[in-house]
Design a protein around this motif. Structure first.
Motif, PDB file in Angstrom:
ATOM      1  N   GLY A 509       0.795  -1.225   0.000  1.00  0.00           N
ATOM      2  CA  GLY A 509       0.000   0.000   0.000  1.00  0.00           C
ATOM      3  C   GLY A 509       0.821   1.265   0.000  1.00  0.00           C
ATOM      4  N   SER A 510       1.928   1.255   0.749  1.00  0.00           N
ATOM      5  CA  SER A 510       2.745   2.460   0.857  1.00  0.00           C
ATOM      6  C   SER A 510       3.948   2.482  -0.072  1.00  0.00           C
ATOM      7  CB  SER A 510       3.247   2.618   2.305  1.00  0.00           C
ATOM      8  OG  SER A 510       2.196   3.007   3.150  1.00  0.00           O
ATOM      9  N   ARG A 531      -5.651   1.437  -0.996  1.00  0.00           N
ATOM     10  CA  ARG A 531      -4.555   0.795  -0.276  1.00  0.00           C
ATOM     11  C   ARG A 531      -3.566   1.827   0.275  1.00  0.00           C
ATOM     12  NH1 ARG A 531      -5.467  -3.141  -4.542  1.00  0.00           N
ATOM     13  NH2 ARG A 531      -3.946  -2.138  -5.921  1.00  0.00           N
ATOM     14  N   LYS A 532      -3.297   2.859  -0.505  1.00  0.00           N
ATOM     15  CA  LYS A 532      -2.393   3.921  -0.023  1.00  0.00           C
ATOM     16  C   LYS A 532      -3.025   4.675   1.141  1.00  0.00           C
ATOM     17  CE  LYS A 532       0.502   7.789  -1.560  1.00  0.00           C
ATOM     18  NZ  LYS A 532       0.218   8.661  -0.414  1.00  0.00           N
ATOM     19  N   LEU A 533      -4.291   4.984   1.030  1.00  0.00           N
ATOM     20  CA  LEU A 533      -4.997   5.693   2.095  1.00  0.00           C
ATOM     21  C   LEU A 533      -4.853   4.935   3.418  1.00  0.00           C
ATOM     22  CD1 LEU A 533      -8.656   7.044   1.805  1.00  0.00           C
ATOM     23  CD2 LEU A 533      -7.747   6.102   3.904  1.00  0.00           C
ATOM     24  N   CYS A 538      -2.359   4.703   8.617  1.00  0.00           N
ATOM     25  CA  CYS A 538      -1.912   3.905   9.767  1.00  0.00           C
ATOM     26  C   CYS A 538      -0.466   4.217  10.140  1.00  0.00           C
ATOM     27  CB  CYS A 538      -2.070   2.414   9.462  1.00  0.00           C
ATOM     28  SG  CYS A 538      -3.791   1.867   9.426  1.00  0.00           S
ATOM     29  N   ILE A 539       0.388   4.455   9.145  1.00  0.00           N
ATOM     30  CA  ILE A 539       1.777   4.833   9.438  1.00  0.00           C
ATOM     31  C   ILE A 539       1.807   6.147  10.205  1.00  0.00           C
ATOM     32  CG2 ILE A 539       3.930   5.627   8.382  1.00  0.00           C
ATOM     33  CD1 ILE A 539       3.429   3.541   6.153  1.00  0.00           C
ATOM     34  N   GLU A 540       1.001   7.115   9.766  1.00  0.00           N
ATOM     35  CA  GLU A 540       0.991   8.424  10.425  1.00  0.00           C
ATOM     36  C   GLU A 540       0.409   8.326  11.838  1.00  0.00           C
ATOM     37  OE1 GLU A 540      -1.887  12.092   9.997  1.00  0.00           O
ATOM     38  OE2 GLU A 540      -0.445  12.112   8.337  1.00  0.00           O
TER      39      GLU A 540
END
Length: 664
Positions: A509-510, A531-533, A538-540
């Protein structure tokens, strides 16, 4: 005496003969590679177990599917069919040297156009141009004995700036006016929205899908709809589709199939969206038939405003052994709904008609071909889902074909982008199980979960609807993959297996999925945006607790999950928020999520992933050739069976379809 029926003698081109090309042991899945694309064959397991009448039913449904092919080409761009016919003419009749670099470049362009059903990239939706000169292209046309293309069409092919985007997602220009998709003509985004807002009733509990099967145009200063129907737009193609549907109905498995085929035919005759809803209600309630199909104007991903649908078809039958998995999920649908982390207001008190199965696809067409989804959940109307449920399928033989084709490639994406051997081993042991299960949860329960509040329009999220809906379904699957319930139900072997799916999802995703996007471009496709969203959000949100860590080793970036339980909690939080956005129709909040996390790609990461992926010499996108289904007759001309031919190559199949199934 057994022979191939006369109509099928010309099925295979380029000197090949009919009949399966290889035995099961030496069947080759990966058959062509060009540009950023690979072409894969898929097998149709358990075909021999079908009855003669079931095979005949599938045959006619497949013929109906192929007759709809021209529609998607015309929908994707107004000049696509003119361009395709010219490409076909050159491939068929060019008398010159075909071994030159210039002609080989022309063939790559032609294959890219065939793959995308037009001149815009199937995923990125941006136009690609041929790597040959206009003069050379003109010489190919002339020497092939073809009429020269109109100047405007030549400009559309070669000028990279005009008709640049099939679907424009930017906010700086009018999304309708800037999109080449052939759903609108002469109208602006505001005019489209005003036109349909006047028709919608906020208190309508069963709204039709306004604009789904029409082109909206301005004629003499007045905005009018042109419906897709037998005596309307795309009528010649639709008439051939209907002709084969009638023949399919004659050999259907049961009365239920005959009844909803009759409704589908009536819909194609009238263009009436109320009849489309009646068809979907009847279709979704048929859960006992083994053979099933999708046929119609279904998904609205290609519309910048998320209303108008592309034509597609999928002909399939139940994989009975594998369906035990999805039936277990379906049987427990109410438990999953009740235990979802979303607000109680948005939960369905009674989950109705969640039908799930694993299928083998027998034929793909329209916007589902050559590239296709690996799972489907229909119908799309929220009120039908709420009152009658939905059908969910995972396409087993397509996922198998992807996996087998990957095995035929010498290098591995996993080996390049996974952090350590433990992560690689976990993926190899549990990745396939988890991926299939995530697809099951996404399609079966994710899309069918939750409910919108009374008075909220199904199109309230506008151009962000598709991305947010896919994110909602993905999050549902991700959240429940880590639940003990799946181990309890026997769907996962142990409590840690789900970690393979979490690893792969964040990594893709990232990072790795952007091997599909040209450097400097935006992330535009709905599934990639979703998927990127999820991954970037979640990373942030997990940054302070170091839930997901970005690590660099030997100049290479990796995304490593440090706390799987915390990540599950983040998936649940985002699922709750996106369900709220959908249920309340909160356009601004949905826009903020998509624009903030889904569209822009970090340029340094993008450059790195492209370089590392290029070193693997792998193609990021895959599509398929269909098997040929042909009747087998005895010496009296009677059909005694239907068999499969896997020997067509990609260009041969495209040329055959163009010659034998072209109406528009």
């Amino acid at each position: 005496m057994v022979m191939i029926a006369g109509a099928s003698l010309s099925l295979v081109s380029c000197g090949q003969k009919g009949g399966t090309a290889e035995t099961k042991d030496d069947f080759k899945y990966l058959i062509d590679e060009f540009a950023d694309l690979k072409i894969i064959r898929y097998r149709v397991p358990q075909w021999e177990e079908l009855s003669l009448s079931q095979k005949e039913y599938i045959y006619h449904l497949s013929e109906a599917a192929k007759w709809g092919r021209d529609i998607i080409w015309a929908q994707h761009f107004k000049y696509n069919l003119d361009i395709r016919h010219t490409l076909e003419g050159i491939i068929s009749d060019y008398p010159g040297d075909r071994s030159t670099p210039e002609f080989q470049s022309f063939m790559v362009y032609a294959k890219r156009v065939f793959f995308s059903n037009g001149i815009h990239h199937h995923y990125a939706e941006e136009k690609f141009v041929p790597e040959i000169s206009r003069e050379y292209f003109a010489s190919l046309v002339a020497e092939s004995g073809l009429a020269a293309l109109d100047k405007d069409i030549v400009e559309a092919i070669f000028d990279p700036e005009i008709y640049r985007y099939r679907r424009y997602i930017g906010t700086d220009k009018d999304q309708v006016a800037e999109s080449a998709i052939n759903f609108y003509e002469g109208v602006t985004k505001k005019e489209v929205q005003d036109f349909y807002n006047k028709q919608r009733r906020k208190d309508d509990p069963r709204p039709i899908s306004y604009g789904l099967n029409t082109k909206l145009v301005k004629e003499n200063g007045k905005i009018v709809e042109k419906p897709y129907k037998i005596d309307g737009l795309y009528g010649k193609a639709i008439a051939k589709v209907v002709e084969e549907l009638r023949q399919a109905a004659a050999c259907a498995e049961n009365d239920a199939q005959r009844e909803y085929i009759a409704l589908l035919i009536k819909y194609y005759e009238t263009g009436d969206l109320k009849i489309w809803d009646d068809y979907n209600v009847a279709w979704v309630q048929d859960t006992s038939s083994d053979v099933d199909f999708v046929n119609g104007f279904v998904e609205d991903y290609s519309d910048p405003l998320g209303m108008k649908a592309s034509w597609e078809a999928n002909i399939n039958f139940r994989n009975k052994a594998a369906s035990a998995r999805t039936e277990t999920i379906s049987d427990n649908a109410q438990w999953f709904e009740d235990n979802s982390p979303i607000d109680q207001r948005f939960k369905k008190q009674t989950v109705k008609g969640v039908s799930a199965k694993v299928i083998n696809v027998a034929q793909l067409a329209g916007d589902a071909f050559p590239y296709t989804a690996i799972g489907i959940n229909l119908p799309n109307a929220d009120w039908i889902r709420k009152e009658y449920g939905s059908k969910s399928v995972t396409i087993d033989n397509i996922t198998e074909a992807y996996a087998k084709a990957a095995e035929e490639s010498p290098k591995s994406v996993l080996g390049e982008f996974a952090w350590d051997e433990k992560e690689i081993a976990r993926s190899k042991e549990y990745g396939s199980i988890c991926d299939n299960l995530h697809t099951d949860l996404h399609e079966c329960l994710g899309h069918g979960s939750g409910q919108i509040l009374p008075g909220v329009s199904s199109n309230a999220l506008g151009e962000y609807q598709s991305t947010l809906e896919e994110a909602r379904a993905d999050l549902f699957g991700l959240y429940y993959l880590a639940d003990h319930k799946l181990v309890e139900l026997g769907l996962l072997p142990n409590e840690d297996a789900y970690k393979a799916s979490y690893d792969g999802y964040i990594r893709n995703g990232s990072f790795t999925q952007f091997s599909r996007v040209e450097l400097g471009k935006l992330n535009t496709e709905a599934h990639m945006q979703n998927r990127k969203l999820i991954s970037d959000w979640c990373i942030e949100k997990g940054k302070e607790a170091n839930v997901i860590e970005k690590k660099v080793r030997d100049g290479k970036t990796y995304f490593v999950i440090n706390d799987y339980e915390a990540l599950r909690g983040l998936f649940g939080d985002l699922l709750a928020e996106i369900q709220r956005i959908k249920s309340e129709g909160d356009y601004e909040a949905g826009k903020a999520l998509v624009e903030g996390y889904a569209v822009r790609i970090d340029p340094e990461l993008h450059k790195e992933v492209l370089e590392r992926y290029a070193s693997l010499e792998l193609k990021p996108y895959g599509g398929f050739v269909n098997p040929v289904i042909y009747p087998v007759t005895n010496d009296k001309g009677e059909v005694i069976d239907y068999d499969l031919d896997y020997s067509q190559d990609f260009v041969g199949q495209m040329m055959y379809y163009g010659k034998n199934y072209s109406t528009l």
